[in-house]
Design a protein around this motif. Structure first.
Motif: not given
Ligand SMILES: [Zn+2]
Length: 417
Positions: A147-148, A151, A190-191, A193-196
């Motif tokens: 995910t990190d 994103s 989840e990813a 959300n992290k990068c919108d």
């Protein structure tokens, strides 16, 4: 109105620009790569060059939000054949913007950008695969979900990345600790959300562990996209052909339903019934790759023609190939002929006749109309001219015609060569 002479006028066509509610015979004037004027009867002397497109349709350049255009290494076990060179196909379909859906994972986005996006005449954007090596590795291996990474790449390349993608999370494997039912969807969200950014999901339901209604009513967020909506495996309509109530409920929530034709993901038996009962696709896309370009997909125009044959109007089909895909990827400046917009333009012929068109379920529909692209402009430059409308007859050309122009400040300046 600008006093400056236009570079080019497309003259005499029926302009359909749903973003501006335009539908009528109008001329389109282009200056410095941008749409400068859209009005009736622009004078020939106002332009350096006039292209007669009488009898044809002029629309914003089409946007295909599900294609594959990254030349990844050996793919899985040969299930997926290679991606496309975007310029070999999309200009010929009037597609000026295409979105690669997860062929590349986060480790490959920079390379994709450098080797394809920056070289192509077609505007190529991308969804990043939640699986780090993209489609180059088995996408069901949860150890590759990052995910990190996904994103981070999306944010770093936000000018060309429009979201996160998950696909081919195989259901032939048992659901267990190594293959949790919702892992690929949850990690993608989840990813996202992290990068919108939105998530696009290619999915295979297996109720009761993993149902389609749970995907669209609970797992995905408003703005997330389910592609392949009319594939065989999705219970979109019931046995009587009525659209399942959860489809409308999910649409009300803001879930986006993309057609994503593909080699095995579009059935008239679902799509025609759904459309007849009020559930058309939010966006039309092809999922074009080497495994379906010689059929049954062929092109964006064929996919649009299939939608018309299933009952959608010409205007709606163009709307869902320009305005709505632009919305889906959060690029509302695309898919429009608004004054000042980049001059991405498709010139299409609406042909009448009998055109049998095949789906992925080995059935056909007998279409009465078919769209064919005749001319495509990207940022005001010609990238496709099927009928040689933009060049003179050879007898009229001076011997030194190439590269010297026949028309002063004329032809080659129009071409994106
Ligand atoms: Zn695909």
């Amino acid at each position: 109105m600008s006093d400056q002479k236009l570079d080019l006028v497309l003259k005499g066509a029926r302009v359909i620009d749903p973003a501006n509610s335009l539908n009528g015979v109008l001329d389109v004037g282009i200056l410095n790569g941008k749409i400068a004027r859209v009005e009736a009867d622009i004078l020939a002397e106002d332009a350096g060059h006039v292209i007669d497109v009488t009898g044809l349709l002029v629309t914003p350049g089409l946007i295909d939000i599900h294609i594959h255009a990254y030349f990844t290494r050996q793919l899985g076990e040969g299930l997926f054949s290679a991606s496309l060179n975007p310029d070999a196909h999309f200009p010929a379909s009037g597609v000026t913007t295409c979105v690669d859906t997860g062929t590349a994972g986060y480790k490959e986005i920079a390379h994709f950008r450098e080797t394809v996006m920056e070289k192509a005449k077609t505007r190529v954007l991308a969804y990043v695969n939640i699986s780090a090596p993209g489609m180059g590795a088995p996408e069901q291996d949860i150890r590759t979900f990052d995910t990190d990474g996904a994103s981070g790449a999306a944010k770093e390349h936000a000018d060309v990345v429009v979201g996160i993608k998950t696909a081919h999370y195989w259901t032939s494997l048992p659901f267990d600790d190594l293959h949790p039912a919702w892992e690929s969807v949850e990690k993608s969200v989840e990813a996202g959300n992290k990068c919108d950014m939105p998530v696009m999901v290619d999915f295979w339901p297996r109720p009761p562990v993993r149902s389609y209604s749970e995907l669209i009513l609970e797992k995905l967020r408003p703005g997330d996209i389910h592609t392949h909506v009319y594939a065989r495996q999705f219970p979109v309509v019931d046995d009587d052909g009525n659209v399942e109530p959860y489809m409308f409920k999910a649409r009300e929530r803001g879930i986006w339903f993309d057609l994503g034709h593909g080699a095995a993901s579009f059935w008239y038996r679902n799509g025609a019934r759904a459309i007849a009962n009020g559930f058309g696709p939010d966006s039309i896309s092809t999922d074009l790759h080497m495994g379906n370009i010689i059929g049954p997909v062929f092109s964006m125009q064929d996919t649009m023609s299939k939608c018309m044959a299933m009952g959608m109007s010409l205007e709606d089909v163009i709307y869902r190939s320009t305005v709505t895909p632009a919305q889906a990827i959060h690029r509302p400046e695309l898919g429009t002929l608004s004054i000042g917009a980049e001059a991405d333009v498709a010139v299409l012929d609406l042909q009448k006749g009998l055109f049998p068109l095949q789906d992925c379920g080995y059935t056909r529909i007998d279409a009465q109309e078919r769209l064919k692209c005749r001319l495509t402009l990207r940022a005001g430059k010609i990238i496709y001219d099927r009928d040689a409308r933009t060049v003179p007859k050879w007898e009229d050309a001076r011997p030194e015609y190439w590269p010297v122009t026949l028309v002063p400040q004329g032809v080659p300046r129009l071409w994106n060569t």
